[in-house]
Write a protein that holds these residues in place. Structure first.
Motif, PDB file in Angstrom:
ATOM      1  N   GLU A  72       0.832  -1.209   0.000  1.00 36.25           N
ATOM      2  CA  GLU A  72       0.000   0.000   0.000  1.00 36.25           C
ATOM      3  C   GLU A  72       0.864   1.256   0.000  1.00 36.25           C
ATOM      4  O   GLU A  72       0.578   2.225  -0.714  1.00 36.25           O
ATOM      5  CB  GLU A  72      -0.910   0.008   1.233  1.00 36.25           C
ATOM      6  N   GLN A 121       2.386   1.726  -3.331  1.00 39.26           N
ATOM      7  CA  GLN A 121       1.356   2.152  -4.281  1.00 39.26           C
ATOM      8  C   GLN A 121       1.076   3.648  -4.166  1.00 39.26           C
ATOM      9  O   GLN A 121       0.847   4.334  -5.170  1.00 39.26           O
ATOM     10  CB  GLN A 121       0.069   1.367  -4.043  1.00 39.26           C
ATOM     11  N   LEU A 131       1.732  -2.976  -9.464  1.00 39.37           N
ATOM     12  CA  LEU A 131       2.788  -3.509  -8.608  1.00 39.37           C
ATOM     13  C   LEU A 131       2.870  -5.032  -8.686  1.00 39.37           C
ATOM     14  O   LEU A 131       1.851  -5.726  -8.649  1.00 39.37           O
ATOM     15  CB  LEU A 131       2.565  -3.095  -7.154  1.00 39.37           C
ATOM     16  N   PHE A 138      -2.779  -6.383  -6.256  1.00 35.89           N
ATOM     17  CA  PHE A 138      -1.386  -6.540  -6.674  1.00 35.89           C
ATOM     18  C   PHE A 138      -1.193  -7.885  -7.364  1.00 35.89           C
ATOM     19  O   PHE A 138      -2.059  -8.751  -7.317  1.00 35.89           O
ATOM     20  CB  PHE A 138      -0.451  -6.438  -5.459  1.00 35.89           C
TER      21      PHE A 138
END
Length: 384
Positions: A123, A126, A134, A159
């Motif tokens: 996170e 990101q 990712l 992801f």
């Protein structure tokens, strides 16, 4: 479900293809590799580069774990004293990334609670790359534990997992057999493990550092090796227990001319084996032989009657000749300092060396080398 298209990925099998998700419009791909990196090795670097190359990723980011987490992990292995400081691991990773602008280090896990999860790390990354798709690097052996991951559903929805695939293993079958993994199969991308990294690991590096074995440099980026040396992480007081790699010159098999009793041999082993013969013409037959052939021939000749009584003294004279006739080798022997020299072997020679399996052996060759080293020290002191 993501829309998919086929993109060629580097695999062991030629032309092998795996599904990739369609990147978002205007998005980039970023590869994330987490770990202790205690210390970082060439395996980490080569795997990251392979992942970035295969994906055409814009960035490959190493995320080192915080000190508390690494310490807890190492304590379970009873190696807590070998935990490298956070700033040192960061320096080594940064040094390793210098020559490739695509690679970087993120310390988002430093200072965090050691119980924090990979999801929180992703996170954070990101947020720094909001338009990026990712990919988290995971070894094939991690597949079995993914169903127990924190927020696993959300992780695999947001992801992707880049799973390394060793030759002879089948992550595909693991995914197929595990219901949760199969349900999210499109979240996985398989990447063939780069060649030459199967025997490289941080665990092995720590073991070699502990043993003072300079062969460890073969598993490290040169700048990482420099940092470890600078910080005194190579145990220079450890016994030298293998006459290979950086210490191959200690072996009688090392190729260097040795003159003994008027004959020049290509190595100390040939010179020694030749002394089993009383006749000079027979000894001459050893002069041009490589060490392995000389040893083999030495088992076939008729053994002189006094061999057992004189072989140790002969070995001393030949080893002494080897090092006194070659200044470079003498300097390398002196550079071993006061470390104990042990001819560790796997062929159960308990007279000249020590059986590595049992730890038993008289180590006569090691003792002779240390005697010659002391003689060289005394000679050097007398010349001052």
């Amino acid at each position: 479900m993501r829309n998919e298209k086929e993109v060629k990925v580097r695999m062991n099998e030629p032309n092998k293809k795996m599904p990739f998700a369609e990147p978002k419009q205007g998005s980039r791909r970023v590869v994330v590799m987490g770990g202790s990196f205690n210390p970082p090795t060439l395996a980490h670097l080569r795997l990251m580069r392979a992942a970035v190359d295969a994906l055409g990723a814009e960035k490959g980011i190493f995320v080192p774990s915080n000190h508390a987490y690494v310490e807890r992990k190492m304590r379970r292995q009873r190696q807590e004293k070998e935990v490298l400081p956070e700033d040192m691991r960061l320096e080594m990773l940064a040094a390793m990334c210098k020559e490739d602008s695509r690679l970087a280090v993120d310390t988002c896990e430093y200072g965090r609670d050691p119980s924090a999860k990979t999801f929180e790390t992703m996170e954070t990354i990101q947020e720094k790359y909001p338009e990026a798709e990712l990919y988290f690097v995971a070894g094939g052996d991690k597949l079995a534990v993914i169903p127990r991951w924190h927020r696993k559903e959300e992780f695999l929805q947001r992801f992707r997992l880049l799973v390394t695939r060793r030759e002879g293993t089948s992550p595909e079958s693991v995914i197929e057999k595990q219901p949760f993994l199969k349900q999210h199969a499109d979240a996985f991308v398989l990447l063939a493990e780069p060649e030459g990294i199967e025997n490289i690991s941080s665990t092995r590096v720590r073991s070699l550092l502990r043993a003072g074995d300079e062969r460890v440099a073969e598993q490290l980026h040169p700048l990482v090796w420099e940092i470890l040396l600078r910080e005194g992480r190579l145990n220079r007081n450890a016994d030298i227990t293998s006459f290979r790699g950086a210490y191959d010159f200690l072996s009688n098999f090392y190729a260097t001319p040795v003159e003994y009793e008027g004959l020049v041999y290509q190595n100390a082993e040939a010179a020694f084996q030749a002394q089993k013969c009383l006749d000079r013409p027979e000894r001459e037959g050893f002069c041009e032989l490589p060490a392995n052939r000389a040893k083999r021939l030495g088992r076939q000749v008729k053994l002189r009657g006094d061999w057992e009584e004189i072989k140790t003294e002969l070995m001393l004279e030949i080893v002494r000749a080897k090092f006194t006739q070659n200044e470079e080798l003498a300097a390398r022997l002196l550079a071993t300092g006061d470390r104990r020299l042990v001819e560790g072997n796997t062929w159960h020679d308990v007279f000249w060396g020590v059986d590595q399996r049992t730890g038993q052996g008289e180590n006569h060759l090691g003792r002779i080398l240390m005697q010659v080293r002391n003689e060289l020290k005394e000679r050097a002191a007398g010349e001052k």
